[in-house]
Scaffold this motif. Structure first.
Motif, PDB file in Angstrom:
ATOM      1  N   UNK A 164       3.517   9.029   7.763  1.00 13.27           N
ATOM      2  CA  UNK A 164       3.370   7.645   7.312  1.00 13.27           C
ATOM      3  C   UNK A 164       4.530   6.813   7.835  1.00 13.27           C
ATOM      4  N   UNK A 165       4.223   5.634   8.316  1.00  8.23           N
ATOM      5  CA  UNK A 165       5.225   4.631   8.670  1.00  8.23           C
ATOM      6  C   UNK A 165       4.500   3.283   8.649  1.00  8.23           C
ATOM      7  N   UNK A 166       4.477   2.665   7.475  1.00 11.79           N
ATOM      8  CA  UNK A 166       3.663   1.462   7.323  1.00 11.79           C
ATOM      9  C   UNK A 166       4.306   0.485   6.338  1.00 11.79           C
ATOM     10  N   UNK A 167       3.763  -0.728   6.370  1.00 10.48           N
ATOM     11  CA  UNK A 167       4.151  -1.787   5.436  1.00 10.48           C
ATOM     12  C   UNK A 167       3.000  -2.011   4.465  1.00 10.48           C
ATOM     13  N   UNK A 174      -1.275  -8.025  -7.697  1.00  8.01           N
ATOM     14  CA  UNK A 174      -1.866  -6.768  -7.268  1.00  8.01           C
ATOM     15  C   UNK A 174      -3.347  -6.820  -6.953  1.00  8.01           C
ATOM     16  N   UNK A 175      -3.957  -7.988  -7.111  1.00  6.46           N
ATOM     17  CA  UNK A 175      -5.400  -8.072  -6.842  1.00  6.46           C
ATOM     18  C   UNK A 175      -5.704  -8.054  -5.349  1.00  6.46           C
ATOM     19  N   UNK A 176      -4.722  -8.414  -4.543  1.00  9.12           N
ATOM     20  CA  UNK A 176      -4.865  -8.359  -3.089  1.00  9.12           C
ATOM     21  C   UNK A 176      -3.785  -7.422  -2.554  1.00  9.12           C
ATOM     22  N   UNK A 177      -4.225  -6.420  -1.793  1.00 10.33           N
ATOM     23  CA  UNK A 177      -3.301  -5.470  -1.188  1.00 10.33           C
ATOM     24  C   UNK A 177      -3.643  -5.334   0.288  1.00 10.33           C
ATOM     25  N   UNK A 178      -2.618  -5.370   1.134  1.00  8.19           N
ATOM     26  CA  UNK A 178      -2.824  -5.156   2.556  1.00  8.19           C
ATOM     27  C   UNK A 178      -1.789  -4.135   3.029  1.00  8.19           C
ATOM     28  N   UNK A 179      -2.232  -3.251   3.903  1.00  9.71           N
ATOM     29  CA  UNK A 179      -1.367  -2.206   4.440  1.00  9.71           C
ATOM     30  C   UNK A 179      -1.591  -2.128   5.942  1.00  9.71           C
ATOM     31  N   UNK A 180      -0.504  -1.975   6.705  1.00 12.54           N
ATOM     32  CA  UNK A 180      -0.636  -1.884   8.151  1.00 12.54           C
ATOM     33  C   UNK A 180       0.511  -1.046   8.714  1.00 12.54           C
ATOM     34  N   UNK A 223      -3.380   2.128  11.607  1.00  6.13           N
ATOM     35  CA  UNK A 223      -4.437   1.707  10.685  1.00  6.13           C
ATOM     36  C   UNK A 223      -4.042   0.432   9.976  1.00  6.13           C
ATOM     37  N   UNK A 224      -5.069  -0.253   9.472  1.00  2.00           N
ATOM     38  CA  UNK A 224      -4.880  -1.401   8.601  1.00  2.00           C
ATOM     39  C   UNK A 224      -5.973  -1.354   7.547  1.00  2.00           C
ATOM     40  N   UNK A 225      -5.628  -1.626   6.301  1.00  2.00           N
ATOM     41  CA  UNK A 225      -6.666  -1.690   5.268  1.00  2.00           C
ATOM     42  C   UNK A 225      -6.339  -2.796   4.270  1.00  2.00           C
ATOM     43  N   UNK A 226      -7.404  -3.365   3.726  1.00  6.27           N
ATOM     44  CA  UNK A 226      -7.309  -4.496   2.796  1.00  6.27           C
ATOM     45  C   UNK A 226      -8.087  -4.148   1.535  1.00  6.27           C
ATOM     46  N   UNK A 227      -7.442  -4.330   0.374  1.00  2.87           N
ATOM     47  CA  UNK A 227      -8.090  -4.062  -0.914  1.00  2.87           C
ATOM     48  C   UNK A 227      -8.121  -5.357  -1.722  1.00  2.87           C
ATOM     49  N   UNK A 228      -9.321  -5.739  -2.189  1.00  2.00           N
ATOM     50  CA  UNK A 228      -9.513  -6.933  -3.007  1.00  2.00           C
ATOM     51  C   UNK A 228     -10.086  -6.521  -4.351  1.00  2.00           C
ATOM     52  N   UNK A 229      -9.497  -7.001  -5.438  1.00  7.76           N
ATOM     53  CA  UNK A 229      -9.957  -6.657  -6.788  1.00  7.76           C
ATOM     54  C   UNK A 229     -10.307  -7.921  -7.554  1.00  7.76           C
ATOM     55  N   UNK A 230     -11.175  -7.766  -8.555  1.00  8.28           N
ATOM     56  CA  UNK A 230     -11.539  -8.879  -9.424  1.00  8.28           C
ATOM     57  C   UNK A 230     -10.388  -9.197 -10.364  1.00  8.28           C
ATOM     58  N   UNK A 231     -10.536 -10.245 -11.153  1.00  8.88           N
ATOM     59  CA  UNK A 231      -9.478 -10.645 -12.073  1.00  8.88           C
ATOM     60  C   UNK A 231      -9.132  -9.538 -13.058  1.00  8.88           C
ATOM     61  N   UNK A 232     -10.133  -8.765 -13.462  1.00 10.38           N
ATOM     62  CA  UNK A 232      -9.882  -7.668 -14.393  1.00 10.38           C
ATOM     63  C   UNK A 232      -9.209  -6.482 -13.706  1.00 10.38           C
ATOM     64  N   UNK A 233      -9.214  -6.469 -12.373  1.00  9.27           N
ATOM     65  CA  UNK A 233      -8.675  -5.398 -11.531  1.00  9.27           C
ATOM     66  C   UNK A 233      -9.502  -4.124 -11.577  1.00  9.27           C
ATOM     67  N   UNK A 241      -9.521   0.156   8.919  1.00  2.00           N
ATOM     68  CA  UNK A 241      -9.774   0.523  10.314  1.00  2.00           C
ATOM     69  C   UNK A 241      -8.618   1.404  10.771  1.00  2.00           C
ATOM     70  N   UNK A 242      -8.953   2.498  11.426  1.00  4.97           N
ATOM     71  CA  UNK A 242      -7.937   3.403  11.935  1.00  4.97           C
ATOM     72  C   UNK A 242      -8.435   4.030  13.225  1.00  4.97           C
ATOM     73  N   UNK A 243      -7.582   4.820  13.853  1.00  2.33           N
ATOM     74  CA  UNK A 243      -8.028   5.601  14.997  1.00  2.33           C
ATOM     75  C   UNK A 243      -8.623   6.908  14.500  1.00  2.33           C
ATOM     76  N   UNK A 244      -9.771   7.281  15.072  1.00  2.03           N
ATOM     77  CA  UNK A 244     -10.421   8.534  14.698  1.00  2.03           C
ATOM     78  C   UNK A 244      -9.574   9.729  15.106  1.00  2.03           C
ATOM     79  N   UNK A 245      -9.787  10.849  14.453  1.00  2.13           N
ATOM     80  CA  UNK A 245      -9.268  12.109  14.947  1.00  2.13           C
ATOM     81  C   UNK A 245      -9.953  12.423  16.276  1.00  2.13           C
TER      82      UNK A 245
END
Length: 449
Positions: A164-167, A174-180, A223-233, A241-245
């Motif tokens: 792992x080496x990501x931001x 916490x309802x919006x999370x982005x990782x790259x 890879x990059x991924x985005x997580x969106x949650x409702x108000x209740x979470x 999206x990532x590179x395949x094995x």
């Protein structure tokens, strides 16, 4: 396999890796009460562990064990000094073996445990609070590296890798999370550990299909991924999206990557897309834990098919659910009886394992042991008929199904040290050639620091 899959500790000593803070708060309250007594003798490191845990990697479905339950929660004052500057360093060591109780040894060895099979893994995590240098939201830099060794070469490659080496950034409470960055995307999707805790991984949810269709492990991938949650979470959608094995398999992927595991492109390994819809609640007083998730994977890489040609892509579907059936301790609501059910599918013309269904009943905190876990599970794997016919045409025996029954127990020997044991009975342990039923015993010892 990912180092997250080897962290065979179970629940924590003063905090619980189920996303709850109740136990931590309770431990801190007890600490305050004790310090008011002139005769109190308190482990200050443990009282501060809730502070260190706020710096652990965020957003992963396989969180590492609480610093409260490491062998030295404060590392002689080092963790406090690191936390003052926004850093957390944590690590562990895993030693394990798998043995065939029915003595089905063979040369060459064909599956894990057929001959005595040993493995070892040492890993380190480091995180840094990026909000200190101006990153928006709740932001982290996450680094994870490990050294692993396997006596059975077909189980996994041996060597060093950065996993792992990501931001990671969170917004809107916490309802919006982005990782790259670089990571093993299986840490962010599906939920391979029971109860959302990596400490239960010895008794965890097993499915080869997401990895067969393209999840990378052992090393990382961009890879990059985005997580969106409702108000209740509780309701969320997560897209990544990532590179395949490498379609040729994990050994080829390992060899075609660089030493660090940070190669951007590997020939033949194209983009892998995944989307997961879910509903999640944590265990709390008068509230049972529930996590239901459904995912779709699409891999743009070309995969060999079993008719002598190539398929232009690969894909899979999964449906997984965990639910807390019974709460056994009102003061520690994570404790109780749970059930996990799962179903996975992949097309049979390009995947050996084309479908599976399974159910696992597990108990967190059994037999008045709040840090232990017990599980009993059953999985049925459907194997590709196309693969079976291809092997038979080449003069080999092959099977079209596999069944597995497992019994697991993870016991906390002392703070930061866990002993795990699992007994598994498998009908058709490998797709080809056909083998007799296997009864394997897996044992492991893990140290967290």
């Amino acid at each position: 396999m990912s180092p997250n899959s080897y962290r065979s500790a179970l629940v924590l000593a003063c905090c619980v890796l189920l996303g709850l803070s109740v136990v931590c708060e309770d431990a801190h309250a007890k600490y305050v009460a004790l310090t008011e007594s002139s005769n109190a003798n308190v482990d200050i490191d443990v009282a501060r562990c809730h502070r260190y845990d706020t710096l652990q990697p965020q957003g992963t479905t396989n969180p590492i064990i609480s610093t409260c339950d490491t062998m030295s929660p404060g590392l002689g004052g080092l963790r406090d000094k690191l936390a003052d500057h926004g850093w957390l360093i944590q690590g562990g060591t895993y030693l394990g073996g798998t043995f065939d109780v029915l003595n089905h040894g063979a040369r060459p060895q064909l599956y894990i445990g057929q001959d005595p099979t040993y493995r070892a893994n040492t890993f380190v995590y480091a995180t840094y609070d990026l909000s200190r240098i101006g990153f928006a939201g709740t932001s982290q830099l996450v680094f994870n590296a490990n050294v692993q060794a396997f006596s059975y070469a077909q189980e996994n490659p041996t060597g060093f890798a950065i996993n792992s080496l990501y931001v990671s950034q969170r917004f809107n409470d916490g309802r919006v999370q982005v990782q790259y960055g670089y990571d093993e995307i299986g840490n962010q999707f599906y939920g391979f550990a029971l109860g959302t805790s990596s400490t239960t991984s010895p008794a965890g949810v097993g499915s080869s299909i997401p990895y067969e269709v393209g999840f990378i492990f052992n090393k990382s991938a961009p890879e990059i991924n985005l997580r969106l949650a409702t108000d209740s979470k509780h309701f969320y959608d997560r897209f990544g999206v990532t590179r395949s094995v490498d379609p040729k398999g994990p050994q080829a992927d390992w060899e075609n990557n660089n030493f660090w595991g940070l190669k951007w492109h590997i020939p033949g390994a194209d983009a892998l897309y995944i989307n997961e819809l879910g509903y999640q609640t944590d265990a709390a007083p008068q509230q049972h834990m529930m996590w239901i998730r459904q995912g779709v994977m699409y891999n743009a890489s070309r995969f060999p098919d079993f008719h002598g040609g190539y398929a232009d892509d690969n894909y899979a579907y999964y449906l997984v659910g965990d639910y807390q059936l019974i709460q056994t301790d009102a003061a520690q609501p994570f404790r109780g009886v749970y059930v996990n059910v799962k179903a996975d599918y992949a097309p049979p013309d390009r995947n050996v394992y084309t479908g599976d269904t399974g159910v696992t009943f597990y108990v967190l905190g059994p037999f008045n042991q709040p840090n232990d876990a017990f599980a009993v599970g059953y999985t049925f794997d459907e194997l590709s008929r196309s693969f079976e016919r291809m092997r038979q045409a080449s003069g080999f025996t092959a099977v079209d199904f596999s069944r597995n029954y497992s019994l697991s127990y993870v016991h906390r020997l002392s703070r930061g040290i866990y002993l795990s044991n699992q007994l598994s009975y498998t009908v058709n342990p490998i797709p080809s050639p056909k083998q007799p039923e296997a009864l394997t015993w897996m044992t492991s010892l893990s140290f967290s620091y």
